[in-house]
Motif scaffolding. Sequence first.
Motif, PDB file in Angstrom:
ATOM      1  N   THR A 126      -5.393 -10.670   5.393  1.00 33.68           N
ATOM      2  CA  THR A 126      -5.644  -9.459   4.975  1.00 33.68           C
ATOM      3  C   THR A 126      -7.392  -9.303   5.068  1.00 33.68           C
ATOM      4  O   THR A 126      -7.483 -10.049   3.767  1.00 33.68           O
ATOM      5  CB  THR A 126      -4.843  -8.644   4.045  1.00 33.68           C
ATOM      6  OG1 THR A 126      -3.486  -9.096   4.091  1.00 33.68           O
ATOM      7  CG2 THR A 126      -5.298  -7.388   4.229  1.00 33.68           C
TER       8      THR A 126
ATOM      9  N   ARG B  31      -5.344  -3.445   4.804  1.00 29.08           N
ATOM     10  CA  ARG B  31      -4.036  -2.682   3.551  1.00 29.08           C
ATOM     11  C   ARG B  31      -3.104  -3.483   3.740  1.00 29.08           C
ATOM     12  O   ARG B  31      -2.335  -3.854   4.585  1.00 29.08           O
ATOM     13  CB  ARG B  31      -3.741  -1.164   3.609  1.00 29.08           C
ATOM     14  CG  ARG B  31      -3.376  -1.222   2.240  1.00 29.08           C
ATOM     15  CD  ARG B  31      -3.204   0.725   1.764  1.00 29.08           C
ATOM     16  NE  ARG B  31      -2.221   0.830   3.169  1.00 29.08           N
ATOM     17  CZ  ARG B  31      -1.791   2.382   3.085  1.00 29.08           C
ATOM     18  NH1 ARG B  31      -1.930   2.540   1.916  1.00 29.08           N
ATOM     19  NH2 ARG B  31      -0.816   2.712   3.533  1.00 29.08           N
TER      20      ARG B  31
ATOM     21  N   GLN C 130      -1.923  -3.738  -2.257  1.00 26.14           N
ATOM     22  CA  GLN C 130      -2.192  -2.016  -2.635  1.00 26.14           C
ATOM     23  C   GLN C 130      -1.318  -1.290  -2.741  1.00 26.14           C
ATOM     24  O   GLN C 130      -1.091  -0.261  -3.007  1.00 26.14           O
ATOM     25  CB  GLN C 130      -3.254  -1.872  -1.629  1.00 26.14           C
ATOM     26  CG  GLN C 130      -5.064  -2.876  -1.568  1.00 26.14           C
ATOM     27  CD  GLN C 130      -5.414  -2.934  -0.299  1.00 26.14           C
ATOM     28  OE1 GLN C 130      -5.284  -3.634   0.014  1.00 26.14           O
ATOM     29  NE2 GLN C 130      -6.868  -1.841   0.293  1.00 26.14           N
TER      30      GLN C 130
ATOM     31  N   GLU D  64       0.350   2.840  -6.290  1.00 33.03           N
ATOM     32  CA  GLU D  64       0.686   2.033  -5.607  1.00 33.03           C
ATOM     33  C   GLU D  64       1.030   0.934  -5.524  1.00 33.03           C
ATOM     34  O   GLU D  64       2.153   0.752  -5.088  1.00 33.03           O
ATOM     35  CB  GLU D  64      -0.362   1.326  -6.567  1.00 33.03           C
ATOM     36  CG  GLU D  64      -2.197   1.282  -6.290  1.00 33.03           C
ATOM     37  CD  GLU D  64      -2.240   2.062  -7.774  1.00 33.03           C
ATOM     38  OE1 GLU D  64      -3.633   2.213  -8.325  1.00 33.03           O
ATOM     39  OE2 GLU D  64      -1.428   2.733  -8.289  1.00 33.03           O
TER      40      GLU D  64
ATOM     41  N   ASP E  12      -2.503  -1.794   8.573  1.00 37.69           N
ATOM     42  CA  ASP E  12      -1.473  -2.383   7.394  1.00 37.69           C
ATOM     43  C   ASP E  12      -1.622  -3.665   7.852  1.00 37.69           C
ATOM     44  O   ASP E  12      -1.023  -3.745   8.533  1.00 37.69           O
ATOM     45  CB  ASP E  12      -0.796  -1.085   7.291  1.00 37.69           C
ATOM     46  CG  ASP E  12      -1.099  -0.042   6.557  1.00 37.69           C
ATOM     47  OD1 ASP E  12      -2.441   0.303   5.367  1.00 37.69           O
ATOM     48  OD2 ASP E  12      -0.707   1.257   6.080  1.00 37.69           O
TER      49      ASP E  12
END
Length: 470
Positions: free
Chosen positions: A362, A367, A399, A424, A446
């Motif tokens: 990532t 995210r 996250q 979260e 994402d």
Amino acid sequence: MITLTIAQIVHALSGEPFLAGGDTLATTVSGAVDTDSRLIGPGDVFVAKPGEHTDGHLFVPTVAEAGAALAIVEHPVDAQITQIVVADVVTALADLARENVAGVRAHGRLQIVGITGSNGKTTTKNMLARILEDEGETVSPRASFNNEVGAPLTMLRVGDGTRYLVSEFGASAPGEIARLAGLVEPDFGVVLMVGLAHAGGFGGIEATFHAKSELVRALRPGGLAVLNADDPRVAAMAPIADERGVSVRWFGRGEGADVRAGEIEVTATGTSTTVTVDGVEHALRLRVLGAHHVMNALAAIATATALGVDAAAAVARLETLELAERWRMQPLGTDRIRIINDAYNASPDSMAAALRTLAQITRPGERTVAVLGAMSELGEFAEEEHDRVGLLAVRLGIQRIVVVGADARRMFLEAISQGSWDGEAVFFATADEAFDYLQGELRDGDRVLVKSSNAAGLRFLGDRLGESVS
């Protein structure tokens, strides 16, 4: 299956023949063997295995109509097909597999590789099969055919022209690997790692060690054990190999390994490293995601080169492998929203590896979302290990942590206790509820990991998410 007479099969299975349709004990059979009546065709052999939901004996008339040559049963069935009655069809399946492989081995140049370990068996099997298939006819398990039924069915696909049999040996209790490997007495045995997968059935990590070492004990004298030098418990199997008159070839990250990897780079499109094989370096670029798959690649390369495959060729063939297996670090979706469906198996080690991979691939501005389900067969270790996963997810900075299913709830509770309490981390009792939530939650950028054991069923949630964002 090789050509065998009914008399030979009866003898191998210690069964009682019931002949039909003009068959005699001298009649030969050479078709495919399966326990699934839907896969049986003309000339095939049907093994009528009783199951949890149905009984294979009910389908003997169906396979007779389909042209099957033979049915292996535990009691005679009213159908126009030759049947061999045995005390236990699963034992008979193993006996037939032993007979088949022994027949090929006696007249050919068949080489047999067995693979075991708490994680990575299927990926390593697929990697090794990809390397070997360019050398000669290679038989390897479909999916994860590695238990008392799947392993013999794979062995029964071996024919007179087969050069390599790659068998995957799984187990949920002591003695299972010894029984399966004992059917064929492999020439090569690969042990990947000793972890807590299925620890509930084994009774702990030391019992798991003894169970996995059964493969080394089952190797034929003069064979080769391919062992993970980085795992102390696997490395401790070297004296067992010595006792068996078996050589050892090491793979790992350390300088002492015969096949070792250098620095590893993980991105959303693959995994890169340098592999040193017996002192010679080769650049390796895997399309398979995850640093943990480098160890699987090392094991495959170590075995293939021991079989005489050129190291550069082995590396090049691995680079063509696009997917380890369906539902194993399988990329879905698009670059806009990437889904990684890794929900076929899960253990504490593989769960941690998958979460670390998610964090590694990532980039800034993207995210991380982890959709997590339960890990099965951990027994007394289940609560502690689910807690550890929740803790790790928080410490890796994931996250969004989406926990699904009552058996996985402790991951959610641990994440909450570690500070992920402001949305979260969320919990859903069912995959449908999680899907509805994620439909409204996912956004561009994402990177979503779906990870659980097979029993949790999240692999289908991963498929649905992949379709929804494509």
